[in-house]
Design a protein around this motif. Structure first.
Motif, PDB file in Angstrom:
ATOM      1  N   PHE A 128       0.835  -1.201   0.000  1.00 42.56           N
ATOM      2  CA  PHE A 128       0.000   0.000   0.000  1.00 42.56           C
ATOM      3  C   PHE A 128       0.873   1.257   0.000  1.00 42.56           C
ATOM      4  N   LEU A 129       1.947   1.250   0.789  1.00 45.51           N
ATOM      5  CA  LEU A 129       2.882   2.366   0.839  1.00 45.51           C
ATOM      6  C   LEU A 129       3.517   2.601  -0.534  1.00 45.51           C
ATOM      7  N   GLU A 130       3.882   1.505  -1.204  1.00 49.98           N
ATOM      8  CA  GLU A 130       4.488   1.635  -2.535  1.00 49.98           C
ATOM      9  C   GLU A 130       3.507   2.230  -3.541  1.00 49.98           C
ATOM     10  N   VAL A 131       2.228   1.841  -3.441  1.00 48.46           N
ATOM     11  CA  VAL A 131       1.205   2.389  -4.338  1.00 48.46           C
ATOM     12  C   VAL A 131       1.031   3.888  -4.090  1.00 48.46           C
ATOM     13  N   ILE A 132       0.926   4.271  -2.807  1.00 46.29           N
ATOM     14  CA  ILE A 132       0.793   5.692  -2.446  1.00 46.29           C
ATOM     15  C   ILE A 132       1.979   6.484  -2.989  1.00 46.29           C
TER      16      ILE A 132
ATOM     17  N   ALA B 189       4.001   5.702  -5.486  1.00 50.57           N
ATOM     18  CA  ALA B 189       3.984   5.741  -6.957  1.00 50.57           C
ATOM     19  C   ALA B 189       3.005   6.797  -7.470  1.00 50.57           C
ATOM     20  N   ILE B 190       1.820   6.882  -6.851  1.00 51.97           N
ATOM     21  CA  ILE B 190       0.835   7.897  -7.249  1.00 51.97           C
ATOM     22  C   ILE B 190       1.374   9.299  -6.963  1.00 51.97           C
ATOM     23  N   ALA B 191       1.995   9.482  -5.796  1.00 54.76           N
ATOM     24  CA  ALA B 191       2.555  10.784  -5.427  1.00 54.76           C
ATOM     25  C   ALA B 191       3.633  11.221  -6.411  1.00 54.76           C
ATOM     26  N   VAL B 192       4.495  10.276  -6.803  1.00 52.00           N
ATOM     27  CA  VAL B 192       5.552  10.584  -7.775  1.00 52.00           C
ATOM     28  C   VAL B 192       4.930  10.951  -9.118  1.00 52.00           C
ATOM     29  N   PHE B 193       3.919  10.206  -9.555  1.00 47.52           N
ATOM     30  CA  PHE B 193       3.266  10.473 -10.840  1.00 47.52           C
ATOM     31  C   PHE B 193       2.633  11.862 -10.854  1.00 47.52           C
ATOM     32  N   VAL B 194       1.865  12.190  -9.801  1.00 51.72           N
ATOM     33  CA  VAL B 194       1.200  13.498  -9.724  1.00 51.72           C
ATOM     34  C   VAL B 194       2.230  14.625  -9.679  1.00 51.72           C
ATOM     35  N   SER B 195       3.298  14.432  -8.900  1.00 57.74           N
ATOM     36  CA  SER B 195       4.334  15.458  -8.779  1.00 57.74           C
ATOM     37  C   SER B 195       5.021  15.715 -10.113  1.00 57.74           C
ATOM     38  N   LEU B 196       5.383  14.636 -10.807  1.00 61.40           N
ATOM     39  CA  LEU B 196       6.062  14.791 -12.094  1.00 61.40           C
ATOM     40  C   LEU B 196       5.126  15.376 -13.150  1.00 61.40           C
ATOM     41  N   LEU B 197       3.853  14.987 -13.102  1.00 62.64           N
ATOM     42  CA  LEU B 197       2.879  15.535 -14.046  1.00 62.64           C
ATOM     43  C   LEU B 197       2.734  17.045 -13.847  1.00 62.64           C
ATOM     44  N   LEU B 198       2.630  17.469 -12.588  1.00 63.35           N
ATOM     45  CA  LEU B 198       2.523  18.896 -12.290  1.00 63.35           C
ATOM     46  C   LEU B 198       3.815  19.626 -12.654  1.00 63.35           C
ATOM     47  N   ALA B 199       4.958  18.985 -12.427  1.00 67.70           N
ATOM     48  CA  ALA B 199       6.243  19.595 -12.768  1.00 67.70           C
ATOM     49  C   ALA B 199       6.357  19.819 -14.274  1.00 67.70           C
TER      50      ALA B 199
ATOM     51  N   TRP C 192       3.459   2.752   8.979  1.00 60.37           N
ATOM     52  CA  TRP C 192       2.268   3.595   9.011  1.00 60.37           C
ATOM     53  C   TRP C 192       2.604   5.086   8.957  1.00 60.37           C
ATOM     54  N   ILE C 193       3.637   5.482   9.668  1.00 60.53           N
ATOM     55  CA  ILE C 193       4.041   6.889   9.614  1.00 60.53           C
ATOM     56  C   ILE C 193       4.561   7.245   8.214  1.00 60.53           C
ATOM     57  N   HIS C 194       5.249   6.291   7.589  1.00 60.03           N
ATOM     58  CA  HIS C 194       5.682   6.445   6.205  1.00 60.03           C
ATOM     59  C   HIS C 194       4.466   6.679   5.303  1.00 60.03           C
ATOM     60  N   ILE C 195       3.415   5.911   5.535  1.00 55.56           N
ATOM     61  CA  ILE C 195       2.190   6.043   4.735  1.00 55.56           C
ATOM     62  C   ILE C 195       1.555   7.417   4.947  1.00 55.56           C
ATOM     63  N   VAL C 196       1.491   7.872   6.199  1.00 55.22           N
ATOM     64  CA  VAL C 196       0.902   9.179   6.506  1.00 55.22           C
ATOM     65  C   VAL C 196       1.677  10.296   5.814  1.00 55.22           C
ATOM     66  N   ALA C 197       3.030  10.229   5.872  1.00 53.43           N
ATOM     67  CA  ALA C 197       3.857  11.252   5.236  1.00 53.43           C
ATOM     68  C   ALA C 197       3.660  11.247   3.716  1.00 53.43           C
TER      69      ALA C 197
ATOM     70  N   ALA D 140       1.051  10.029   1.967  1.00 54.99           N
ATOM     71  CA  ALA D 140      -0.313  10.445   1.638  1.00 54.99           C
ATOM     72  C   ALA D 140      -0.478  11.950   1.801  1.00 54.99           C
ATOM     73  N   SER D 141       0.162  12.524   2.826  1.00 51.16           N
ATOM     74  CA  SER D 141       0.088  13.967   3.063  1.00 51.16           C
ATOM     75  C   SER D 141       0.706  14.734   1.904  1.00 51.16           C
ATOM     76  N   PHE D 142       1.845  14.243   1.418  1.00 50.25           N
ATOM     77  CA  PHE D 142       2.482  14.910   0.286  1.00 50.25           C
ATOM     78  C   PHE D 142       1.617  14.797  -0.967  1.00 50.25           C
ATOM     79  N   LEU D 143       1.019  13.627  -1.184  1.00 55.14           N
ATOM     80  CA  LEU D 143       0.137  13.434  -2.340  1.00 55.14           C
ATOM     81  C   LEU D 143      -1.044  14.399  -2.272  1.00 55.14           C
ATOM     82  N   LEU D 144      -1.672  14.514  -1.111  1.00 57.95           N
ATOM     83  CA  LEU D 144      -2.805  15.428  -0.943  1.00 57.95           C
ATOM     84  C   LEU D 144      -2.373  16.876  -1.129  1.00 57.95           C
ATOM     85  N   ALA D 145      -1.159  17.210  -0.655  1.00 61.78           N
ATOM     86  CA  ALA D 145      -0.642  18.572  -0.818  1.00 61.78           C
ATOM     87  C   ALA D 145      -0.454  18.913  -2.293  1.00 61.78           C
ATOM     88  N   ALA D 146       0.064  17.968  -3.071  1.00 64.78           N
ATOM     89  CA  ALA D 146       0.265  18.187  -4.509  1.00 64.78           C
ATOM     90  C   ALA D 146      -1.080  18.383  -5.214  1.00 64.78           C
ATOM     91  N   CYS D 147      -2.073  17.565  -4.862  1.00 66.44           N
ATOM     92  CA  CYS D 147      -3.404  17.698  -5.452  1.00 66.44           C
ATOM     93  C   CYS D 147      -4.047  19.022  -5.052  1.00 66.44           C
TER      94      CYS D 147
END
Length: 374
Positions: free
Chosen positions: A6-10, A12-22, A211-216, A218-225
């Motif tokens: 689940f952490l790896e999926v989160i 991967a999505i965060a990296v994709f969104v960040s690079l797309l926005l970049a 779990w803390i890794h997941i929170v961090a 997910a927080s970055f992913l939400l911040a990018a969105c």
């Protein structure tokens, strides 16, 4: 799906969104190229850092993993430069800004002997116990000191920006201050999660670490969105100031000793108030203190001291007071009863509904609709 997957999926999505926005920021046509490029670089470096969560699935290069770890030391310098570029219209990159690379260079230099220059089993052995090594202790110390330095520097820049903006501009871009302030708080929260994660790394609580890794992540992913939504909803968000402008308190005392008796100040205040009532310059939504000074024929620094010190108001509040008074007159006018509140706020010089309601309630303790009904 287990927690690690689940952490790896989160991630991967965060990296994709960040690079797309970049990519969008690097290719979009805009007059503000510097801040777009700085934020794009910030997103790319963050994407590189987050990619470490799933990098092992694609590559096993120890040197690349080490570079990924040290790249985190570029995140806060880029964010600090980005905040300056957003706030100040005349901000440019200079040679002195290369000094921001020092922590990154130092971190890589301490890894040279036992990692970059090592080979085979020696390199693998170092990487296996890397987080218990003196090198990584120094790296984490540098990282925490650097983060503390830059987060304080960013808050100082924002405080100065807000002060200068309120003293020299009107309508409604305290939104910019609020947005950057919120963004900074989000990154502060993410970093606090990272601190806890690094502490728990040295304990037996492996599940909590993940779990803390997941929170961090997910927080970055939400911040990018959230950033994307802000950019779409408020394309006019950014209004920058000239970095050569100073807060009034920096020159008020000198100006007071050089000029103006109490009689002169009273005369200027009377002249200013009369001009505001008769000529209504506040009807211009983007009115600045420089423009008002030219119209009322008072030197801009004297006018700034007059409003911010002798009238004890920010220019922002001074102008909006006249707009609110004009709005009150229109709301009471029976011939204007067909006008909506939105039409009236535009007519009196506001161009933001939230700014109008905030200012109106500040002066009347009522909303515009309640005032009209009463």
């Amino acid at each position: 799906m287990d927690k690690l997957s689940f952490l790896e999926v989160i991630a991967a999505i965060a990296v994709f969104v960040s690079l797309l926005l970049a990519v969008f920021l690097l290719t979009v046509k805009t007059e503000r190229k510097l801040e777009s490029r700085l934020f794009a670089a910030f997103l790319i470096i963050n994407a590189i850092d987050i990619s470490g969560i799933f990098m092992h699935l694609f590559v096993e290069s120890y040197n690349l993993k080490a570079f990924k770890i040290s790249a985190y030391l570029l995140v806060m310098p880029l964010f600090y430069l980005y905040v300056n570029a957003v706030c100040y219209s005349d901000f440019t990159l200079k040679r002195k800004h290369l000094l921001h690379l020092i922590p990154f260079i130092v971190a890589n230099l301490i890894l040279v002997p036992r990692l970059y220059l090592a080979e085979g089993a020696a390199k693998e052995a170092f990487f296996t116990t890397m987080w218990q090594s003196p090198e990584m202790f120094v790296y984490q110390l540098i990282g925490e000191l650097q983060f503390f330095f830059y987060i304080v520097a960013v808050f100082i820049v924002l405080k100065k920006y807000k002060k200068i903006y309120l003293e020299n501009y009107t309508n409604p871009n305290t939104l910019l201050y609020k947005w950057l302030f919120q963004l900074t708080l989000i990154f502060l929260f993410i970093h606090v999660c990272i601190i806890f994660k690094n502490i728990i790394r040295y304990t037996a609580y492996n599940d909590l670490f993940i779990w803390i890794h997941i929170v961090a992540g997910a927080s970055f992913l939400l911040a990018a969105c959230w950033f994307i939504l802000k950019a779409l909803n408020y394309p006019e968000l950014f209004r920058r100031i000239d970095s050569t402008l100073q807060p009034t308190e920096d020159f008020a005392e000198t100006l007071e000793t050089e000029h103006t008796t109490d009689e002169t100040k009273s005369s200027q205040i009377e002249q200013l108030r009369k001009f505001m009532v008769e000529k209504e310059p506040f009807l211009e939504p983007s009115l600045t203190i420089q423009e008002l000074a030219d119209q009322v024929n008072i030197p801009v620094r004297e006018l700034s001291v007059l409003i911010n010190h002798h009238l004890n108001q920010h220019f922002f509040d001074f102008v909006n007071e006249y707009r609110v008074k004009k709005a009150m007159t229109l709301l009471k006018d029976p011939t204007k009863k067909e006008y909506t509140v939105l039409e009236i706020l535009y007519e009196v010089g506001f161009n933001s509904k939230s700014s109008f309601h905030t200012s109106f309630k500040k002066y009347t303790n009522q909303t515009p609709t309640a005032f009209r009904n009463s």
